[in-house]
Design an enzyme around this catalytic site. Structure first.
Site, PDB file in Angstrom:
ATOM      1  N   GLU B 118     -15.325 -57.010  89.875  1.00 41.13           N
ATOM      2  CA  GLU B 118     -15.900 -57.633  91.078  1.00 41.13           C
ATOM      3  C   GLU B 118     -17.361 -57.218  91.183  1.00 41.13           C
ATOM      4  OE1 GLU B 118     -15.059 -59.830  93.591  1.00 41.13           O
ATOM      5  OE2 GLU B 118     -17.097 -59.396  94.223  1.00 41.13           O
ATOM      6  N   ASP B 166     -11.449 -65.934  88.303  1.00 42.41           N
ATOM      7  CA  ASP B 166     -11.388 -66.332  89.714  1.00 42.41           C
ATOM      8  C   ASP B 166     -12.646 -65.862  90.429  1.00 42.41           C
ATOM      9  OD1 ASP B 166     -10.446 -67.336  92.091  1.00 42.41           O
ATOM     10  OD2 ASP B 166      -9.149 -65.626  92.529  1.00 42.41           O
TER      11      ASP B 166
END
Lengths: 198, 295
Positions: B118, B166
């Protein structure tokens, strides 16, 4: 005619500078990502290069300022962009082998790829002002005129590149267009200098 | 106060209060390095939202009473990639959000080593604080750009059996994460039977470009279209449909309580090319994904 040539070079170096800065983010992203560090590194290197360019350009304007020299500086900016097209990928791959840290990596890459063309663009500004100014009383007026044109075209270079060029062309095609147009503007400026000499 | 404002204020005072369940409460708001980030609660549903608390794109939602349930259909479609390879030993998830996908994988595959990537440290903190995300020995989280992580994995010759992509927001795409070169790099860190599941866009002008780009990197892929579009692609040949159906049966039990139904997923599966053959492939040289996505 002479003023036109000086301002044309000012406009176009402003345009190309920001188009290049915008593309530099895209050039670095595949290797170092698009995190805040990468944009920070790109902007830092461009700002440092510009400040060095201003200093050098001002210095250069002290000895026999001539229009052909301005054309030469402009052409140099274009020529110095050629390595970006030719060697960006191998340069980036090698830096990544050396360091995969996006901060160090994008700083080193920006210095190698973009520092010199940005210096050349920076040198244009004071040199152009020197050529424009005939009367010291009007120095501020001409400086303002030069900043206006180069910065307005910087805005145009940013907008056109980010909204339209990237949608139509590949990054390298845009770079070739920028280099080609720089050389054309430099040639026109040189031709004008020859005509006004004789 | 102008008469008009006064009238509005009076009207508001006269209106009956809305029932508590329909009230959207913002329980956390912050400006991170990359975006505005909100955690909102509406009765039993808690969501991670970017940009604006009300109108922004919901990245992750959980039901507080049943945290294992997958609220968004796209997360179920992503998990369905296990039908192609039901027992991945090493898993990579790029883009954390609230951490739904890694946590579901962690619960379903207790022996698997999972890496989650992330870019935004604030998202990692919010996932831990509000969405029950727990990293541990088997589930590690890396705060960096997804592409840099993949490039490093190539360098260290790490391989994954399952990679979930994603990293896209509702209306912002990191453009370097949607190019043929990137997908080829992802392919290089897949094991020979490895699977990619990608959460992508179904309806925007980007659809054909994205499809052509995945086809250029992977050849054929399974296409799943609902409100989102999910792509299942593989390093080698696509797992045949018969095997997919068999694997769906074995996974029926653990999938059911999370809301994943084989019927929902398998009827969607398609390998048909539903985009023009002449579509331009997105590359590192040509990647105007955000402009195309806005069309």
């Amino acid at each position: 005619m002479r003023t036109f040539a000086i301002l044309a070079v000012s406009c176009w170096s402003g345009f190309v500078l920001m188009a290049l800065e915008l593309l530099s983010g895209r050039i670095l992203a595949p290797t170092f990502g698009s995190s805040i560090y990468v944009w920070g590194a790109v902007i830092t290197v461009f700002m440092v290069a510009l400040s060095v360019g201003y200093l050098l350009g001002g210095r250069l304007s002290l000895t026999t300022p001539r229009l052909p020299t301005l054309a030469g500086l402009h052409a140099a900016a274009g020529v110095l962009m050629l390595p970006v097209v030719a060697f960006a990928n191998p340069v980036l791959d090698n830096i990544f082998e050396y360091t995969s840290d996006p901060r160090a990596g994008s700083l080193i890459a920006s210095i190698i790829l973009f520092f010199l063309p940005a210096v050349a663009c920076g040198m244009i500004a004071p040199y152009a002002v020197r050529l424009l100014v005939q009367d010291p009383q009007a120095a501020g007026f001409y400086a303002g005129l030069q900043y206006f044109f180069s910065t307005a075209f910087s805005a145009a270079g940013t907008l056109l590149t980010s909204f339209y060029f990237v949608l139509i062309f590949e990054v390298n095609q845009i770079l070739y267009l920028l280099i080609g147009s720089i050389l054309a503007v430099a040639a026109i400026c040189y031709a004008i200098s020859r005509r006004s000499d004789t | 106060m102008t008469p008009r404002a006064l009238a509005v204020a009076l009207l508001c005072a006269l209106l009956p209060p809305l029932p508590a369940a329909a009230e959207l409460k913002t329980i956390h708001a912050e400006r991170s390095l990359y975006r505005n980030l909100f955690v909102t609660e509406d009765g039993d549903t808690r969501c991670l939202t970017f940009r604006k608390a009300n109108a922004g794109a919901r990245q992750t939602c959980i039901k507080k009473s049943d945290p294992e349930f997958l609220v968004f259909p796209y997360t179920r479609m992503m998990m369905g990639a296990l039908y192609l390879n039901p027992n991945p030993a090493r898993v990579l998830v790029i883009g954390l959000g609230g951490g739904t996908l890694p946590m579901t994988l962690r619960a379903l595959l207790p022996d698997a080593a999972i890496d989650a990537v992330e870019i935004d440290p604030a998202v990692v903190t919010a996932a831990r604080a509000y969405f029950g995300f727990k990293d541990d020995e088997k589930l590690k989280v890396f705060t960096e750009d997804g592409r840099v992580f993949v490039k490093k994995a190539i360098k260290t010759e790490s391989k994954y059996d399952l990679i979930m992509l994603d990293a896209f927001e509702d209306d912002y795409i990191p453009e370097h994460l949607l190019t043929r070169e990137y997908l080829e790099e992802v392919k290089r860190i897949l094991t020979p039977t490895g699977v990619v599941a990608a959460n992508t866009f179904s309806s925007s002008g980007l659809y054909p470009y994205e499809s052509a780009t995945y086809a250029a990197a992977f050849g054929g892929f399974y296409n799943l279209k609902s409100s989102n579009r999910v792509i299942w692609a593989q390093q080698g040949e696509l797992t045949p449909l018969v095997t997919v159906q068999q694997n769906a049966k074995t996974l029926e039990m653990p999938f059911e309580k999370r809301g994943i139904k084989a019927g929902f997923l398998l009827t969607m599966l398609s390998t048909a090319q539903d985009w023009p053959a002449s579509t331009r492939v997105l590359t590192d040289q040509y990647s105007p994904s955000n402009i195309l996505n806005a069309r």
